[in-house]
Design a protein around this motif. Structure first.
Motif, PDB file in Angstrom:
ATOM      1  N   ILE A 197       0.847  -1.200   0.000  1.00  0.00           N
ATOM      2  CA  ILE A 197       0.000   0.000   0.000  1.00  0.00           C
ATOM      3  C   ILE A 197       0.880   1.247   0.000  1.00  0.00           C
ATOM      4  O   ILE A 197       0.647   2.194  -0.761  1.00  0.00           O
ATOM      5  CB  ILE A 197      -0.957  -0.002   1.217  1.00  0.00           C
ATOM      6  CG1 ILE A 197      -2.054  -1.050   1.027  1.00  0.00           C
ATOM      7  CG2 ILE A 197      -1.562   1.379   1.447  1.00  0.00           C
ATOM      8  CD1 ILE A 197      -2.917  -1.288   2.251  1.00  0.00           C
ATOM      9  N   ILE A 198       1.906   1.243   0.846  1.00  0.00           N
ATOM     10  CA  ILE A 198       2.821   2.390   0.909  1.00  0.00           C
ATOM     11  C   ILE A 198       3.511   2.589  -0.434  1.00  0.00           C
ATOM     12  O   ILE A 198       3.609   3.712  -0.943  1.00  0.00           O
ATOM     13  CB  ILE A 198       3.854   2.198   2.036  1.00  0.00           C
ATOM     14  CG1 ILE A 198       3.167   2.274   3.399  1.00  0.00           C
ATOM     15  CG2 ILE A 198       4.975   3.236   1.949  1.00  0.00           C
ATOM     16  CD1 ILE A 198       4.050   1.870   4.564  1.00  0.00           C
ATOM     17  N   ALA A 199       3.988   1.492  -1.032  1.00  0.00           N
ATOM     18  CA  ALA A 199       4.688   1.576  -2.322  1.00  0.00           C
ATOM     19  C   ALA A 199       3.757   2.067  -3.422  1.00  0.00           C
ATOM     20  O   ALA A 199       4.138   2.928  -4.232  1.00  0.00           O
ATOM     21  CB  ALA A 199       5.278   0.211  -2.682  1.00  0.00           C
ATOM     22  N   ALA A 200       2.533   1.553  -3.468  1.00  0.00           N
ATOM     23  CA  ALA A 200       1.582   1.959  -4.502  1.00  0.00           C
ATOM     24  C   ALA A 200       1.187   3.421  -4.340  1.00  0.00           C
ATOM     25  O   ALA A 200       1.062   4.151  -5.320  1.00  0.00           O
ATOM     26  CB  ALA A 200       0.344   1.064  -4.456  1.00  0.00           C
ATOM     27  N   ARG A 201       1.033   3.836  -3.121  1.00  0.00           N
ATOM     28  CA  ARG A 201       0.663   5.236  -2.858  1.00  0.00           C
ATOM     29  C   ARG A 201       1.815   6.175  -3.225  1.00  0.00           C
ATOM     30  O   ARG A 201       1.593   7.259  -3.780  1.00  0.00           O
ATOM     31  CB  ARG A 201       0.286   5.397  -1.378  1.00  0.00           C
ATOM     32  CG  ARG A 201      -0.244   6.740  -1.026  1.00  0.00           C
ATOM     33  CD  ARG A 201      -1.638   6.944  -1.560  1.00  0.00           C
ATOM     34  NE  ARG A 201      -2.117   8.246  -1.101  1.00  0.00           N
ATOM     35  CZ  ARG A 201      -3.082   8.896  -1.665  1.00  0.00           C
ATOM     36  NH1 ARG A 201      -3.709   8.393  -2.698  1.00  0.00           N
ATOM     37  NH2 ARG A 201      -3.452  10.065  -1.209  1.00  0.00           N
ATOM     38  N   ALA A 202       3.041   5.758  -2.928  1.00  0.00           N
ATOM     39  CA  ALA A 202       4.205   6.582  -3.281  1.00  0.00           C
ATOM     40  C   ALA A 202       4.374   6.676  -4.795  1.00  0.00           C
ATOM     41  O   ALA A 202       4.757   7.726  -5.319  1.00  0.00           O
ATOM     42  CB  ALA A 202       5.463   6.001  -2.645  1.00  0.00           C
ATOM     43  N   ALA A 203       4.070   5.596  -5.494  1.00  0.00           N
ATOM     44  CA  ALA A 203       4.218   5.583  -6.959  1.00  0.00           C
ATOM     45  C   ALA A 203       3.172   6.453  -7.641  1.00  0.00           C
ATOM     46  O   ALA A 203       3.437   7.037  -8.687  1.00  0.00           O
ATOM     47  CB  ALA A 203       4.125   4.154  -7.483  1.00  0.00           C
ATOM     48  N   ASP A 204       1.974   6.528  -7.066  1.00  0.00           N
ATOM     49  CA  ASP A 204       0.888   7.307  -7.659  1.00  0.00           C
ATOM     50  C   ASP A 204       0.070   7.949  -6.541  1.00  0.00           C
ATOM     51  O   ASP A 204      -0.994   7.452  -6.166  1.00  0.00           O
ATOM     52  CB  ASP A 204       0.012   6.389  -8.523  1.00  0.00           C
ATOM     53  CG  ASP A 204      -0.968   7.170  -9.377  1.00  0.00           C
ATOM     54  OD1 ASP A 204      -1.015   8.419  -9.258  1.00  0.00           O
ATOM     55  OD2 ASP A 204      -1.693   6.537 -10.170  1.00  0.00           O
ATOM     56  N   PRO A 205       0.566   9.072  -5.968  1.00  0.00           N
ATOM     57  CA  PRO A 205      -0.081   9.678  -4.802  1.00  0.00           C
ATOM     58  C   PRO A 205      -1.531  10.094  -5.003  1.00  0.00           C
ATOM     59  O   PRO A 205      -2.303  10.137  -4.067  1.00  0.00           O
ATOM     60  CB  PRO A 205       0.773  10.916  -4.505  1.00  0.00           C
ATOM     61  CG  PRO A 205       2.045  10.701  -5.219  1.00  0.00           C
ATOM     62  CD  PRO A 205       1.756   9.797  -6.382  1.00  0.00           C
ATOM     63  N   GLY A 206      -1.939  10.353  -6.213  1.00  0.00           N
ATOM     64  CA  GLY A 206      -3.314  10.807  -6.458  1.00  0.00           C
ATOM     65  C   GLY A 206      -4.295   9.687  -6.709  1.00  0.00           C
ATOM     66  O   GLY A 206      -5.474   9.939  -6.923  1.00  0.00           O
ATOM     67  N   PHE A 263      -7.329   0.859  -7.020  1.00  0.00           N
ATOM     68  CA  PHE A 263      -6.127   0.962  -6.208  1.00  0.00           C
ATOM     69  C   PHE A 263      -5.642  -0.429  -5.813  1.00  0.00           C
ATOM     70  O   PHE A 263      -4.445  -0.659  -5.681  1.00  0.00           O
ATOM     71  CB  PHE A 263      -6.398   1.819  -4.965  1.00  0.00           C
ATOM     72  CG  PHE A 263      -5.186   2.026  -4.095  1.00  0.00           C
ATOM     73  CD1 PHE A 263      -4.090   2.746  -4.555  1.00  0.00           C
ATOM     74  CD2 PHE A 263      -5.139   1.501  -2.817  1.00  0.00           C
ATOM     75  CE1 PHE A 263      -2.967   2.937  -3.752  1.00  0.00           C
ATOM     76  CE2 PHE A 263      -4.028   1.680  -2.007  1.00  0.00           C
ATOM     77  CZ  PHE A 263      -2.936   2.412  -2.479  1.00  0.00           C
ATOM     78  N   ALA A 264      -6.549  -1.376  -5.643  1.00  0.00           N
ATOM     79  CA  ALA A 264      -6.173  -2.750  -5.297  1.00  0.00           C
ATOM     80  C   ALA A 264      -5.269  -3.350  -6.377  1.00  0.00           C
ATOM     81  O   ALA A 264      -4.374  -4.139  -6.073  1.00  0.00           O
ATOM     82  CB  ALA A 264      -7.406  -3.618  -5.095  1.00  0.00           C
ATOM     83  N   PHE A 265      -5.470  -2.961  -7.632  1.00  0.00           N
ATOM     84  CA  PHE A 265      -4.593  -3.450  -8.709  1.00  0.00           C
ATOM     85  C   PHE A 265      -3.178  -2.925  -8.522  1.00  0.00           C
ATOM     86  O   PHE A 265      -2.205  -3.659  -8.681  1.00  0.00           O
ATOM     87  CB  PHE A 265      -5.130  -3.010 -10.086  1.00  0.00           C
ATOM     88  CG  PHE A 265      -6.373  -3.715 -10.507  1.00  0.00           C
ATOM     89  CD1 PHE A 265      -6.317  -4.995 -11.039  1.00  0.00           C
ATOM     90  CD2 PHE A 265      -7.602  -3.107 -10.359  1.00  0.00           C
ATOM     91  CE1 PHE A 265      -7.478  -5.652 -11.432  1.00  0.00           C
ATOM     92  CE2 PHE A 265      -8.761  -3.758 -10.737  1.00  0.00           C
ATOM     93  CZ  PHE A 265      -8.700  -5.029 -11.268  1.00  0.00           C
ATOM     94  N   ALA A 266      -3.076  -1.644  -8.180  1.00  0.00           N
ATOM     95  CA  ALA A 266      -1.756  -1.046  -7.969  1.00  0.00           C
ATOM     96  C   ALA A 266      -1.060  -1.692  -6.785  1.00  0.00           C
ATOM     97  O   ALA A 266       0.140  -1.962  -6.822  1.00  0.00           O
ATOM     98  CB  ALA A 266      -1.897   0.463  -7.751  1.00  0.00           C
ATOM     99  N   VAL A 267      -1.810  -1.977  -5.727  1.00  0.00           N
ATOM    100  CA  VAL A 267      -1.240  -2.611  -4.532  1.00  0.00           C
ATOM    101  C   VAL A 267      -0.783  -4.019  -4.863  1.00  0.00           C
ATOM    102  O   VAL A 267       0.316  -4.430  -4.493  1.00  0.00           O
ATOM    103  CB  VAL A 267      -2.254  -2.609  -3.370  1.00  0.00           C
ATOM    104  CG1 VAL A 267      -1.737  -3.428  -2.192  1.00  0.00           C
ATOM    105  CG2 VAL A 267      -2.546  -1.179  -2.929  1.00  0.00           C
ATOM    106  N   ALA A 268      -1.617  -4.769  -5.581  1.00  0.00           N
ATOM    107  CA  ALA A 268      -1.264  -6.150  -5.936  1.00  0.00           C
ATOM    108  C   ALA A 268      -0.003  -6.181  -6.795  1.00  0.00           C
ATOM    109  O   ALA A 268       0.853  -7.051  -6.616  1.00  0.00           O
ATOM    110  CB  ALA A 268      -2.421  -6.821  -6.673  1.00  0.00           C
TER     111      ALA A 268
END
Length: 197
Positions: A46-55, A61-66
């Motif tokens: 979650i931290i990594a996905a949020r840092a990669a795409d803060p908006g 978002f679950a796809f980005a986290v996975a």
């Protein structure tokens, strides 16, 4: 039945998966605060996905986290089920405090185990020295006090984890927490759901 710690961790992760912007409210959490290794990995992702795409706050978002997760078992379906089962994402800070308190209890348990072991060793050494010297048994209370302190730490630390086995002060035998603890957990969760504010 999953324990309170496990459910609080799932609630935090579900809230963050549902509303990634809430990550700012739980900035005090670290992956190591989660008891479950899988939950640690989800939090890192979650931290990594949020840092990669803060908006990115929309449901995929679950796809980005996975895709950010290092563990292959974290599927989008699993992550989405976490998001769907979070009682109230707006209460993420309360859930996070429960996770922190459980982490502190686990650390206390580690220290209690060490203290219990060292007090037992000291008790044995004092007893042996007293026998060898023919001294009175007055040297015994200090190790006994340490054993009682370790036991008190165990009892306090197990509040969030009914699966923790607690040694009895007198016998040193491990005793698992009972159904009463599980009932108390259910009552706590019911109260939080009913009075979430």
């Amino acid at each position: 039945m999953a324990n309170l710690t496990y459910r609080a961790e799932r609630a935090v992760l579900g809230a963050l998966l549902d509303e990634p912007g809430l990550l700012n409210e739980v900035g005090f959490l670290n992956p190591g605060d989660f008891a479950s290794a899988q939950h640690q990995e989800v939090f890192r992702a979650i931290i990594a996905a949020r840092a990669a795409d803060p908006g990115r706050d929309y449901p995929p978002f679950a796809f980005a986290v996975a895709s950010s997760a290092a563990a292959p078992g974290l599927s989008v379906r699993y992550l989405q089920s976490m998001a769907d089962t979070c009682p109230h994402p707006a209460n993420v800070a309360a859930y996070a405090r429960m996770v922190i308190e459980a982490a502190l209890s686990r650390h206390m348990l580690i220290h209690a185990e060490r203290l219990f072991r060292e007090a037992g060793d000291l008790h044995y050494e004092v007893t042996q020295a007293a026998k060898a010297a023919g001294a009175a048994q007055d040297a015994d209370p200090f190790p006994a006090h340490l054993l009682k302190l370790a036991h008190a730490m165990y009892v306090h630390a197990r509040r969030f984890d009914p699966a923790v086995e607690v040694p009895e002060v007198e016998t040193g035998e491990l005793v698992a927490a009972g159904e009463q603890q599980l009932l108390q957990e259910e009552q706590v969760l019911a109260g939080l759901l009913q009075f979430h504010e």
